[in-house]
Every structure is written in C-alpha cells, then in structure tokens.
Design an enzyme around this catalytic site. Structure first.
Site, PDB file in Angstrom:
ATOM      1  N   SER A  11       0.854  -1.194   0.000  1.00 56.07           N
ATOM      2  CA  SER A  11       0.000   0.000   0.000  1.00 56.07           C
ATOM      3  C   SER A  11       0.885   1.237   0.000  1.00 56.07           C
ATOM      4  CB  SER A  11      -0.937  -0.070   1.208  1.00 56.07           C
ATOM      5  OG  SER A  11      -1.842   0.976   1.189  1.00 56.07           O
ATOM      6  N   HIS A  38      -2.758  -0.854  -3.348  1.00 50.04           N
ATOM      7  CA  HIS A  38      -3.909   0.046  -3.149  1.00 50.04           C
ATOM      8  C   HIS A  38      -3.711   1.274  -4.010  1.00 50.04           C
ATOM      9  CE1 HIS A  38      -4.703  -1.761   1.070  1.00 50.04           C
ATOM     10  NE2 HIS A  38      -5.283  -2.459   0.109  1.00 50.04           N
ATOM     11  N   ASP A 131      -5.291  -4.346   5.667  1.00 46.06           N
ATOM     12  CA  ASP A 131      -5.658  -5.229   4.563  1.00 46.06           C
ATOM     13  C   ASP A 131      -4.489  -6.195   4.339  1.00 46.06           C
ATOM     14  OD1 ASP A 131      -7.180  -6.222   2.487  1.00 46.06           O
ATOM     15  OD2 ASP A 131      -6.491  -4.736   1.033  1.00 46.06           O
TER      16      ASP A 131
END
Lengths: 192, 274
Positions: A11, A38, A131
């Site tokens: 991310s 992401h 996540d």
C-alpha cells in the site's frame, strides 16, 4: 517445495518498494508474481509504465479471464477486486470495498490460497492499513509460505506489523532480504 | 472415496438447488467469485455449513430471497469510468444521431445509476425525445429501486465529479431534487426508460436495439456463459449497432471477436460489422 506463484500486497510507500524489487529481480525469474497495490479508482496505468522502465520482468495490469503465465508480473486494475480461479486464470469483480479498498489484498490472497494451496508464497510489504492480514492467515492455513517486510525497515510499518501481530509468519525480512530469499527459493526449484 | 473438495461440492449442489427451485442460474458464474459470495453469506447466516444453506434455501423463501440478493452484485455509480462516457459522447452519439429513433439496451442495470447517466447524456445531446432506454436486470429488488430513482445524497459529490470528468457541461444538481439524505432524479429523465426484468443467463432476445451497454456484468460469468451472452447481444444489435463493455472486458475470448470493429479500444466500445 515447488512454488507456483508469488502474491504481494502493498500500500503506501509501495511504488518505491516495487521499483527496488523489480530492478533487482533477474529476467530469468520465472515464478509469476501477482500484486495488489492500493490505488485510486481513477488512476491510469502510467505508474505501471514507470515501473516497467526499471524492471527486468514484464509488468502488466490484469485482464479478466487472462491465464497466469510464468515469467510475468500482474497488477490488479484500479476499482476492481482481483480473484484467482482454480484453473489459474483471473476473475475481476466490483463487489463492495473490503478494508476500504478495491482492489483488496485479502480478497486476492484468499482466492490465491485456495487456488495454489501449499504452492503459494504470500508477501506483505509497506502499507498503512490492515488489509492483507486475513489473506496471509488463509495462505498459511492452506500450507503456503508467508513473508513480511520487517516493519522497522518499511516506509509504512502498519500493514506488515498487523500481520506479524496476528500470526506466526515464516520470514520477517528487510526488502533486500525478501528479494534474495525469493531468488534463492525459485533458483533451488530451477535446479531441481 | 474420491478426493473431493467438500465446500466446492456443496456449492455446486446449492447452486443446483437454487436453479431447480427458483430458476435463477448461477451454475456458470466464475467459481472464485461465487464461492466468496456464498462463504460471506454463510458467515452472515450463522449456519455451520453450505449443506445447511441448501436445505434452508429449499424450505425458506425469505432465506432464498436473501441469498439471491447476496449473489447479485449491485455496486454501481453514476458516470462510472468518466473516460468511457466521454468517449460515448464523442464516438457513439454521432452514430446514434443518424437514426430517426434510438433504442438502447442497458443490460444488468442494477439500481439504475448508469441508466440515468445515459438519459442525461441523451437529453444533453437533444436526442432523448426519440430514445427508449430498456434497462433490465434479474434482480427485482434492484429494479424497483432503480425505478424510484432515489439515491443517497452522500454520493452526489462523487457523481458530480464523475459527470464533469465525463464532459458534462451543465450543473449536475439540476438533474435531481434533494430531500435531506436523499435525492430524487427528475421525472423528465425517467420518462423514456423502460425498466424490465430480464435474466441474461436464462432469457432470450427481446428487442432489436442500436446500442447495448453491459458493463461489469460479464466479468462474473465463466467463458462459456460469456460466449452465450455475447451471442445474445450480437443477435439483439442492428447491423452497425454499438456494444459497450466494462473497462476490463473484451470480446477476445468469444466466438464473435471478428464480428465487431473497435471504436475505442481503451474504453471497450465496439461496432457490429455490416
């Protein structure tokens, strides 16, 4: 153990980490790599072009139903979840966001774990949410290998730290160590 | 005993039960996707395994109806992928302008956001009075919502941005009336939209149309089913008619790849050859 695929979740801080990773992985690195980064729903694929400039391996955004081939690096497209089917093809969905994210790392990892079972390597790099934690657990349950970037060396420590807090991962390493390990594991396979 | 993955066997029996009893056919949906939806549904239901879900689906219509909602993806946006709508204005509208009347089929319209987007574009292009938009879905609940044209006010900021990025020049707030948390779309947008229940998997051609929009619906189908539905679209389009798919969908894996010409490769807009 002969690993058939590597999945990577990353991310914030990911662009830098991936640039390093793909400039160091050699061009004969044949185990396919599948990445969820992401990214904004409106992002174009300019950043993938940038990554490709420094990469020894071809990096592309996945198309739906595309077959996973050796020697390729695949990236989940923005605003879709990426799933891996048992026949090693990609499916895309626009289901609800998971962990505020679409694509979500958990969604891809969980389906990859079920498709590849113990022939999968899961890697979590820098990032600032949790996540990927559930996905890494699933990979481990299915017998896959789990590797996490050492939070102390990650640009954003939260995501790797979240995994380490939740489970006993197989390796915690700085980025260079992860790259060396991936090369070592896949080269061992190569010589077999 | 054969080495069989239990959840997968149970899933295929559950889908068979749903089909046999209710006529909704999910048997050719992409496996990883349907498995994920069913596992989520199971977790929410508190049932222990998928076989219990099967029994409940057969005996409890409310539960079956809930499961159908869970298996149907209703995530959508107004002017989703603004770049697509921009290309539609530039590349498709000029083609549509040549017809005395225009029939558009929006297949898998869900809660209707994209059908309203289409109506807005046709109105702005001065074509709406001679246009009929058939907006279809198999999900009756979603269709009813679409017909009402009531959406959450909280989404309007994002939709306004999408609208502007798509080349919209008007004031987007002129297309609806706000009422606290909700907005209702203008009556003038609804007047030429025909909302109808149609199931792409089990129903056949119902009209001849000039434009088909089916975006991010086929991604849920396996290749065989995609092929079958693409045939349905081909048979529904006039010669020279236009097919719009989602930004990651293609005709590449279908039998009809050679039957269309790309109008916009990136935005996945295709024109049926004469």
């Amino acid at each position: 153990m002969c690993y058939e695929a590597i999945v990577i979740g990353v991310s914030s801080g990911g662009m830098k980490a991936m640039k390093i990773m793909f400039s160091l992985l050699p061009e004969n690195f044949s185990t396919p790599i599948i990445i969820v980064q992401h990214i904004s729903a409106h992002s174009d694929n300019q950043w993938i072009k940038l990554l490709n400039d420094k990469s020894n391996l071809p990096i592309k955004e996945t198309d739906e139903k595309e077959k996973i081939e050796r020697g390729n690096v695949y990236i989940a497209p923005p605003n879709y979840h990426l799933l891996i089917e048992k026949d090693k093809t990609f499916s895309l969905t626009i289901d609800e966001r998971v962990n505020y994210a679409r694509p979500s790392i958990d969604v891809m990892f969980e389906s990859a774990a079920e498709a590849y079972k113990n022939k999968l390597i899961g890697v979590i790099l820098t990032g600032s949410n949790n996540d990927g934690t559930k996905g890494m657990k699933r990979i481990q349950e299915c017998g896959g290998l789990t590797i996490v970037q050492d939070p102390a060396t990650a640009e954003s420590s939260y995501m790797p730290a979240s995994v380490i807090a939740a489970m006993q991962v197989d390796y915690v390493l700085p980025l260079n160590g992860i790259i060396a390990l991936l090369i070592k594991i896949t080269q061992l396979q190569f010589h077999k | 005993m054969r080495d069989i993955d239990m959840p997968e066997l149970e899933i295929s029996l559950l889908l068979e039960a749903v089909y046999q009893k209710y006529g909704y056919d999910f048997r050719q949906y992409s496996e990883a996707h349907i498995k994920r939806r069913i596992m989520n549904s199971k977790a929410m239901s508190g049932l222990e395994n998928i076989s219990q879900m099967q029994s409940k689906v057969l005996n409890d219509e409310a539960f079956a109806s809930k499961l159908l909602q869970d298996l149907s993806i209703t995530v959508t946006e107004m002017f989703r992928d603004p770049g697509f709508y921009k290309s539609l204005r530039e590349n498709v509208i000029p083609v549509l302008k040549t017809y005395p009347f225009i029939k558009i089929w929006h297949a898998g319209c869900s809660t209707g956001e994209e059908a309203y987007s289409m109506a807005i574009i046709m109105q702005e292009e001065g074509l709406y009075d001679r246009t009929t938009i058939y907006a279809t879905d198999f999900n009756q609940q979603a269709l009813s919502q679409a017909k009402e044209g009531i959406f959450s006010n909280s989404m309007m900021k994002e939709y306004t941005t999408n609208y502007q990025l798509s080349g919209g020049k008007e004031s987007f707030s002129g297309y609806y009336t706000s009422n606290y948390d909700n907005v209702i779309m203008n009556q003038s947008l609804k007047k030429n939209i025909v909302w109808a229940n149609h199931n792409l998997v089990t129903d056949s051609v119902f009209a001849e149309v000039h434009l088909i929009l089916c975006r991010n619906v086929l991604i849920y189908f396996d290749r065989n089913l995609q092929n079958k539905v693409q045939r349905l679209f081909y048979d529904s389009l006039v010669n020279g008619g236009i097919l719009c798919l989602g930004s990651k969908e293609s005709l590449r894996f279908t039998d009809l790849n050679e039957e269309y010409t790309e109008l916009d490769k990136k935005q996945r807009i295709f024109k049926k050859d004469y």
